[in-house]
Motif scaffolding. Structure first.
Motif, PDB file in Angstrom:
ATOM      1  N   ILE B 170       0.811  -1.303  -0.203  1.00  0.00           N
ATOM      2  CA  ILE B 170      -0.081   0.095   0.165  1.00  0.00           C
ATOM      3  C   ILE B 170       0.935   1.342  -0.018  1.00  0.00           C
ATOM      4  O   ILE B 170       1.860   1.432   0.992  1.00  0.00           O
ATOM      5  N   PRO B 173      -0.495   7.361  -0.942  1.00  0.00           N
ATOM      6  CA  PRO B 173      -1.700   8.045  -1.451  1.00  0.00           C
ATOM      7  C   PRO B 173      -2.989   7.138  -1.093  1.00  0.00           C
ATOM      8  O   PRO B 173      -3.972   7.413  -0.804  1.00  0.00           O
ATOM      9  N   ALA B 174      -2.612   5.713  -1.395  1.00  0.00           N
ATOM     10  CA  ALA B 174      -3.901   4.702  -0.887  1.00  0.00           C
ATOM     11  C   ALA B 174      -4.060   4.830   0.645  1.00  0.00           C
ATOM     12  O   ALA B 174      -5.207   4.741   1.002  1.00  0.00           O
ATOM     13  N   ASP B 177      -6.063   7.705   1.312  1.00  0.00           N
ATOM     14  CA  ASP B 177      -7.631   7.537   1.169  1.00  0.00           C
ATOM     15  C   ASP B 177      -8.126   6.575   1.979  1.00  0.00           C
ATOM     16  O   ASP B 177      -9.386   6.801   2.465  1.00  0.00           O
ATOM     17  N   SER B 178      -7.435   5.495   2.514  1.00  0.00           N
ATOM     18  CA  SER B 178      -8.309   4.686   3.420  1.00  0.00           C
ATOM     19  C   SER B 178      -8.446   5.189   4.734  1.00  0.00           C
ATOM     20  O   SER B 178      -9.640   4.920   5.335  1.00  0.00           O
ATOM     21  N   PHE B 181     -11.302   7.340   4.468  1.00  0.00           N
ATOM     22  CA  PHE B 181     -12.579   6.876   4.715  1.00  0.00           C
ATOM     23  C   PHE B 181     -13.026   6.224   5.650  1.00  0.00           C
ATOM     24  O   PHE B 181     -14.383   6.418   6.258  1.00  0.00           O
ATOM     25  N   LEU B 182     -12.014   5.759   6.697  1.00  0.00           N
ATOM     26  CA  LEU B 182     -12.342   5.295   8.008  1.00  0.00           C
ATOM     27  C   LEU B 182     -12.781   6.374   8.878  1.00  0.00           C
ATOM     28  O   LEU B 182     -13.785   6.156   9.601  1.00  0.00           O
ATOM     29  N   PHE B 213      -5.772  -2.159   6.590  1.00  0.00           N
ATOM     30  CA  PHE B 213      -6.348  -1.418   5.430  1.00  0.00           C
ATOM     31  C   PHE B 213      -6.847  -2.211   4.461  1.00  0.00           C
ATOM     32  O   PHE B 213      -7.062  -1.701   3.335  1.00  0.00           O
ATOM     33  N   PHE B 214      -7.160  -3.316   4.440  1.00  0.00           N
ATOM     34  CA  PHE B 214      -7.819  -4.173   3.524  1.00  0.00           C
ATOM     35  C   PHE B 214      -9.078  -5.005   4.080  1.00  0.00           C
ATOM     36  O   PHE B 214     -10.173  -4.843   3.558  1.00  0.00           O
ATOM     37  N   THR B 217     -10.583  -3.678   8.826  1.00  0.00           N
ATOM     38  CA  THR B 217     -10.611  -2.305   9.197  1.00  0.00           C
ATOM     39  C   THR B 217     -11.043  -2.125  10.621  1.00  0.00           C
ATOM     40  O   THR B 217     -10.920  -1.019  11.073  1.00  0.00           O
TER      41      THR B 217
END
Lengths: 105, 442
Positions: B170, B173-174, B177-178, B181-182, B213-214, B217
């Motif tokens: 990961i 940037p990912a 983003d994660s 989102f969380l 992060f997959f 969570t």
């Protein structure tokens, strides 16, 4: 490098059957890969998940979190398993042309 | 015999694939080196009296019923070479004393069986001589790596770790983003702005598992809620969102490089404390080997369960067990927490505060059995073996009658749902911080 042939389409894949070069992915390849994951027909719902994963991958070079995938596509995890019997990480990611998610998953 | 697929390309590992002749020559040379420098190895090779205490202690043998998975018998695959090459009378007694030379065929056997050992250390617990066969397993995998024999899965992880600082691969940037989102998810649930700060200077540097992060969570959410409720500034380092340190399983250089990254990040973020997330072996690597391999270490290294137990005990956070419902929970001790890292009572203390019904499985604590994927045996191609390695665990869980298994280790979290499905156990599973997150009063 292992190769698979589906409906006349020859693909270079890794040992898990994921396409070796994610950049060659297209809808025909997705349809072919779907057959290796027990998905005989890609419906609109399938495409919604596959395209979401694909676009996320193109932006971030990784599969989206499963939770985000569910929320953004509107499918529950159970529904995703109904669409892709081998699950989001193995089935859906393979059909979307991603490398196999690895690590403790 | 079911062995993992071997990597054909070892980069970034500093090893190359050798031909059979080179392999045999090098294996003998390394065994001689190890015998000269490692007292642990000599003890393991020379002291076993074949008392048999380890036979039924080993879930790998109990599950596969393959005699080579009896810890001492597995070690004999190396012991026979040791006797041939090192013991003083080897040249005279040879096979009579149990000595045999190395062959390419024998090395394949090492690869198969030392990758059916979960390095769980349950055999070490019962050995009257203190032989730790897990250490033998670690050493043999190291030898195999130097001979160019490493699972493809493991090399993939080492590659991701080198490129991105985590096993999944990961990039920042990912990750951002994660986290965003969380944060939105937590806001939707609680109406409170709870942050997951990345790369900010803070006293506490929290090291999650990249699997958080997959798939896992809720573990990450539990941690974020806890630090928010405790009012403590914390951060996660984008350069190492990985508590797991696969180097421990097979290669000291990989382990050391991971530790270096860990310490460098702590320095950069001016952290006074590194807090390891829910990972079993990663805790052992960080706690037990960082100072020895990379030290001296001037930062405190703690486990997230020590933090949570402390906050609950001191009333710094408040939890309501009602929020986790009436269901019956049981606890699976990850091997490296219970037999290699002394995180035994903390998770139980936390559990008793965050759930109403908690039952122990038998045996438990330092006697608990492995999930069957320990030491990174998460390869898809050995699924049949993995399910056999998980057999004892499934039996243990079934006997508890519990609805829910708490397993605070990402390897266990990846393995157990498959084991439960395979053995038809209708139980749910999650980490422990997940339940803290649900029970916490914000």
């Amino acid at each position: 490098m292992p190769q698979i042939e589906i409906d006349g389409l020859v693909l270079n894949v890794d040992e898990d059957g994921f396409i070796e070069d994610p950049t060659i992915w297209n809808e025909e390849i997705a349809k072919a890969l779907a057959k290796t994951e027990g998905v005989t027909e890609l419906t609109e719902d399938h495409w919604k998940v596959v395209n979401y994963i694909r676009n996320y991958y193109l932006q971030y070079q990784i599969a989206p979190m499963i939770r985000k995938l569910c929320k953004d596509t509107g499918f529950s995890l159970k529904e995703i398993y109904e669409l892709f019997p081998s699950g989001p990480a193995k089935g859906a990611c393979k059909i979307a042309g991603l490398p196999k998610p690895t690590g403790c998953v | 015999m079911n062995a993992p697929q071997k990597a054909k390309d070892l980069a970034p590992l500093p090893y190359r694939i050798l031909d059979d002749e080179e392999k045999v020559r090098k294996a003998v040379a390394i065994i001689r080196e190890k015998a000269a420098e490692s007292r642990m190895f000599k003890l393991a090779m020379e002291c076993c009296t074949k008392c048999g205490a380890c036979i039924n202690a080993c879930h790998s043998y109990l599950g596969t019923e393959d005699p080579y998975n009896i810890p001492t018998k597995r070690a004999d695959l190396v012991r026979s070479v040791y006797k041939q090459e090192i013991m003083p009378l080897s040249g005279v007694l040879g096979k009579v004393a149990g000595g045999i030379g190395v062959s390419a065929e024998l090395l394949e056997k090492w690869f198969t069986y030392f990758y059916q050992c979960n390095q769980c250390r349950r055999c070490a617990l019962v050995c009257p001589f203190g032989i730790d066969t897990a250490e033998v397993s670690i050493m043999v995998r190291q030898i195999l790596a130097e001979l160019g024999m490493v699972p493809r899965f493991t090399v993939g992880i080492v590659k991701n770790m080198a490129n991105t600082g985590n096993n999944m691969g990961i990039a920042k940037p990912a990750l951002l983003d994660s986290c965003e989102f969380l944060e939105e998810e937590m806001y939707e649930e609680t109406g409170i702005k709870i942050r997951i700060p990345v790369d900010e200077e803070a006293d506490i540097m929290y090291v999650p598992s990249s699997a958080d992060f997959f798939v896992n969570t809720n573990t990450m959410i539990g941690v974020a809620k806890m630090y928010h409720a405790a009012g403590i500034k914390w951060t996660i380092p984008s350069e190492i969102i990985e508590a797991a340190n696969f180097g421990l399983f097979f290669d000291e250089k990989v382990m050391k490089e991971h530790n270096r990254r860990l310490l460098d990040c702590a320095k950069k973020l001016k952290a006074k404390k590194i807090v390891q997330g829910e990972c079993g072996h990663g805790w052992r690597a960080a706690r037990m080997y960082t100072d020895g391999l990379n030290g001296p270490v001037d930062v405190e290294i703690r486990h997230i369960h020590e933090e949570a137990a402390y906050f609950i005990a001191r009333g710094i956070i408040k939890v309501d067990p009602e929020k986790n419902g009436d269901i019956v929970y049981t606890y699976h001790d990850p091997c490296n927490l219970a037999r290699a890292g002394d995180i035994i009572e903390e998770p139980r203390f936390i559990l008793r505060h965050v759930v109403k019904n908690f039952v122990e499985m038998t045996p438990n604590r330092e006697e608990n059995f492995c999930c069957g994927a320990g030491s990174g045996l998460l390869m898809e191609e050995i699924m049949e073996t993995r399910m056999k390695l998980g057999k004892v665990k499934a039996e243990q869980v079934k006997k508890t009658g519990a609805d829910y298994v708490v397993a605070p280790c990402s390897i266990c979290k990846a393995q157990l749902p498959l084991v439960f499905e395979y053995y038809n156990l209708p139980v749910e599973m999650s980490g422990l911080m997940d339940l803290v997150g649900k029970a916490i009063i914000l």
